[in-house]
Design a protein around this motif. Structure first.
Motif, PDB file in Angstrom:
ATOM      1  N   GLY A 196       0.818  -1.208   0.000  1.00 57.60           N
ATOM      2  CA  GLY A 196       0.000   0.000   0.000  1.00 57.60           C
ATOM      3  C   GLY A 196       0.853   1.260   0.000  1.00 57.60           C
ATOM      4  N   LEU A 197       1.940   1.236   0.767  1.00 59.43           N
ATOM      5  CA  LEU A 197       2.850   2.378   0.796  1.00 59.43           C
ATOM      6  C   LEU A 197       3.498   2.582  -0.571  1.00 59.43           C
ATOM      7  CD1 LEU A 197       4.374   4.628   2.238  1.00 59.43           C
ATOM      8  CD2 LEU A 197       5.985   2.904   3.056  1.00 59.43           C
ATOM      9  N   ALA A 198       3.873   1.500  -1.228  1.00 61.70           N
ATOM     10  CA  ALA A 198       4.460   1.617  -2.567  1.00 61.70           C
ATOM     11  C   ALA A 198       3.475   2.280  -3.527  1.00 61.70           C
ATOM     12  CB  ALA A 198       4.872   0.240  -3.082  1.00 61.70           C
ATOM     13  N   HIS A 199       2.211   1.895  -3.443  1.00 58.38           N
ATOM     14  CA  HIS A 199       1.192   2.542  -4.278  1.00 58.38           C
ATOM     15  C   HIS A 199       1.101   4.029  -3.945  1.00 58.38           C
ATOM     16  CE1 HIS A 199      -0.727  -0.710  -6.540  1.00 58.38           C
ATOM     17  NE2 HIS A 199      -0.542  -1.482  -5.465  1.00 58.38           N
ATOM     18  N   LEU A 200       1.126   4.352  -2.660  1.00 60.26           N
ATOM     19  CA  LEU A 200       1.026   5.744  -2.234  1.00 60.26           C
ATOM     20  C   LEU A 200       2.202   6.558  -2.771  1.00 60.26           C
ATOM     21  CD1 LEU A 200      -0.859   7.509  -0.440  1.00 60.26           C
ATOM     22  CD2 LEU A 200       0.843   7.219   1.358  1.00 60.26           C
ATOM     23  N   LEU A 201       3.398   6.008  -2.688  1.00 61.69           N
ATOM     24  CA  LEU A 201       4.583   6.711  -3.178  1.00 61.69           C
ATOM     25  C   LEU A 201       4.526   6.950  -4.686  1.00 61.69           C
ATOM     26  CD1 LEU A 201       7.340   4.969  -1.021  1.00 61.69           C
ATOM     27  CD2 LEU A 201       6.398   7.289  -0.736  1.00 61.69           C
ATOM     28  N   LYS A 202       3.762   6.114  -5.376  1.00 58.40           N
ATOM     29  CA  LYS A 202       3.570   6.288  -6.821  1.00 58.40           C
ATOM     30  C   LYS A 202       2.374   7.190  -7.115  1.00 58.40           C
ATOM     31  CE  LYS A 202       3.869   2.612  -9.335  1.00 58.40           C
ATOM     32  NZ  LYS A 202       3.707   1.242  -9.842  1.00 58.40           N
ATOM     33  N   GLY A 203       1.707   7.681  -6.062  1.00 53.76           N
ATOM     34  CA  GLY A 203       0.565   8.565  -6.245  1.00 53.76           C
ATOM     35  C   GLY A 203      -0.742   7.831  -6.477  1.00 53.76           C
ATOM     36  N   ASP A 204      -0.763   6.527  -6.222  1.00 58.80           N
ATOM     37  CA  ASP A 204      -1.940   5.699  -6.468  1.00 58.80           C
ATOM     38  C   ASP A 204      -2.691   5.438  -5.161  1.00 58.80           C
ATOM     39  OD1 ASP A 204      -3.813   3.852  -7.342  1.00 58.80           O
ATOM     40  OD2 ASP A 204      -2.348   2.256  -7.718  1.00 58.80           O
ATOM     41  N   LEU A 205      -3.517   6.385  -4.774  1.00 58.83           N
ATOM     42  CA  LEU A 205      -4.261   6.276  -3.524  1.00 58.83           C
ATOM     43  C   LEU A 205      -5.273   5.129  -3.575  1.00 58.83           C
ATOM     44  CD1 LEU A 205      -4.631   7.478  -0.732  1.00 58.83           C
ATOM     45  CD2 LEU A 205      -6.203   9.146  -1.728  1.00 58.83           C
ATOM     46  N   ASP A 206      -5.878   4.906  -4.730  1.00 56.89           N
ATOM     47  CA  ASP A 206      -6.817   3.793  -4.861  1.00 56.89           C
ATOM     48  C   ASP A 206      -6.112   2.457  -4.649  1.00 56.89           C
ATOM     49  OD1 ASP A 206      -9.113   5.333  -5.378  1.00 56.89           O
ATOM     50  OD2 ASP A 206      -8.639   5.456  -7.518  1.00 56.89           O
ATOM     51  N   GLY A 207      -4.897   2.321  -5.170  1.00 55.56           N
ATOM     52  CA  GLY A 207      -4.122   1.102  -4.967  1.00 55.56           C
ATOM     53  C   GLY A 207      -3.797   0.892  -3.500  1.00 55.56           C
ATOM     54  N   THR A 208      -3.510   1.980  -2.806  1.00 54.46           N
ATOM     55  CA  THR A 208      -3.254   1.902  -1.367  1.00 54.46           C
ATOM     56  C   THR A 208      -4.494   1.373  -0.649  1.00 54.46           C
ATOM     57  OG1 THR A 208      -1.679   3.731  -1.460  1.00 54.46           O
ATOM     58  CG2 THR A 208      -2.652   3.241   0.699  1.00 54.46           C
ATOM     59  N   ALA A 209      -5.638   1.936  -0.979  1.00 52.51           N
ATOM     60  CA  ALA A 209      -6.895   1.518  -0.341  1.00 52.51           C
ATOM     61  C   ALA A 209      -7.166   0.036  -0.599  1.00 52.51           C
ATOM     62  CB  ALA A 209      -8.049   2.371  -0.857  1.00 52.51           C
ATOM     63  N   GLU A 210      -6.909  -0.421  -1.809  1.00 51.38           N
ATOM     64  CA  GLU A 210      -7.130  -1.830  -2.146  1.00 51.38           C
ATOM     65  C   GLU A 210      -6.274  -2.751  -1.284  1.00 51.38           C
ATOM     66  OE1 GLU A 210      -6.622  -2.521  -6.338  1.00 51.38           O
ATOM     67  OE2 GLU A 210      -8.020  -0.912  -6.847  1.00 51.38           O
ATOM     68  N   GLN A 211      -5.060  -2.337  -0.986  1.00 50.13           N
ATOM     69  CA  GLN A 211      -4.165  -3.152  -0.175  1.00 50.13           C
ATOM     70  C   GLN A 211      -4.582  -3.180   1.293  1.00 50.13           C
ATOM     71  OE1 GLN A 211      -1.678  -5.169  -1.301  1.00 50.13           O
ATOM     72  NE2 GLN A 211      -2.492  -4.580  -3.292  1.00 50.13           N
ATOM     73  N   LEU A 212      -5.203  -2.123   1.757  1.00 54.11           N
ATOM     74  CA  LEU A 212      -5.530  -2.013   3.183  1.00 54.11           C
ATOM     75  C   LEU A 212      -6.889  -2.578   3.560  1.00 54.11           C
ATOM     76  CD1 LEU A 212      -4.226   1.578   4.012  1.00 54.11           C
ATOM     77  CD2 LEU A 212      -3.038  -0.615   4.214  1.00 54.11           C
ATOM     78  N   VAL A 213      -7.788  -2.731   2.599  1.00 56.95           N
ATOM     79  CA  VAL A 213      -9.169  -3.077   2.916  1.00 56.95           C
ATOM     80  C   VAL A 213      -9.280  -4.333   3.782  1.00 56.95           C
ATOM     81  CG1 VAL A 213      -9.658  -4.367   0.775  1.00 56.95           C
ATOM     82  CG2 VAL A 213     -11.497  -3.195   1.981  1.00 56.95           C
ATOM     83  N   GLU A 214      -8.527  -5.365   3.496  1.00 53.06           N
ATOM     84  CA  GLU A 214      -8.633  -6.593   4.280  1.00 53.06           C
ATOM     85  C   GLU A 214      -7.928  -6.490   5.637  1.00 53.06           C
ATOM     86  OE1 GLU A 214      -8.198 -10.406   2.318  1.00 53.06           O
ATOM     87  OE2 GLU A 214      -8.296  -9.346   0.391  1.00 53.06           O
ATOM     88  N   ILE A 215      -6.940  -5.636   5.725  1.00 52.43           N
ATOM     89  CA  ILE A 215      -6.218  -5.476   6.996  1.00 52.43           C
ATOM     90  C   ILE A 215      -7.170  -5.003   8.090  1.00 52.43           C
ATOM     91  CG2 ILE A 215      -4.497  -4.052   8.194  1.00 52.43           C
ATOM     92  CD1 ILE A 215      -2.835  -4.193   5.660  1.00 52.43           C
ATOM     93  N   PHE A 216      -8.084  -4.130   7.732  1.00 49.13           N
ATOM     94  CA  PHE A 216      -8.978  -3.551   8.721  1.00 49.13           C
ATOM     95  C   PHE A 216      -9.923  -4.580   9.334  1.00 49.13           C
ATOM     96  CE2 PHE A 216      -8.245   0.428   6.055  1.00 49.13           C
ATOM     97  CZ  PHE A 216      -7.224   0.877   6.880  1.00 49.13           C
TER      98      PHE A 216
END
Length: 102
Positions: A25-45
């Protein structure tokens, strides 16, 4: 690689799995891909409070801090993710307090 191993039947260590998802998710964020970050975190919650180890909550706290910076600050999705991170971490801390010995 980890996802492939788990898909092939290797045992899943939930804390490791969560750390990998947060890192991705952090890698997606660093690339400016907030949606990708959200996709990675959804199951963690969905992890139970007992599985919310300090390494996981620390990684999420770092991600929370990054979501509060430009260009994401104020984004509806970033605000939503930050709220979910804070609730996730608060539940982990509350669970830790419940299990401490006097």
């Amino acid at each position: 690689m980890a996802d492939q191993a788990w898909a092939a039947g290797a045992p899943v260590a939930l804390a490791n799995w969560a750390q990998i998802r947060i890192g991705t998710g952090l890698a997606h964020l660093l690339k400016g891909d907030l949606d990708g970050t959200a996709e990675q975190l959804v199951e963690i919650f969905t992890l139970s409070p007992g599985m919310r180890l300090s390494t996981v909550t620390r990684y999420l706290a770092d991600l929370d801090s990054r979501l509060n910076r430009s260009p994401f600050r104020g984004s509806r999705l970033a605000v939503q993710l930050r709220q979910q991170i804070q609730e996730f971490n608060a539940a982990a801390l509350a669970d830790d307090a419940d299990t401490e010995e006097p």
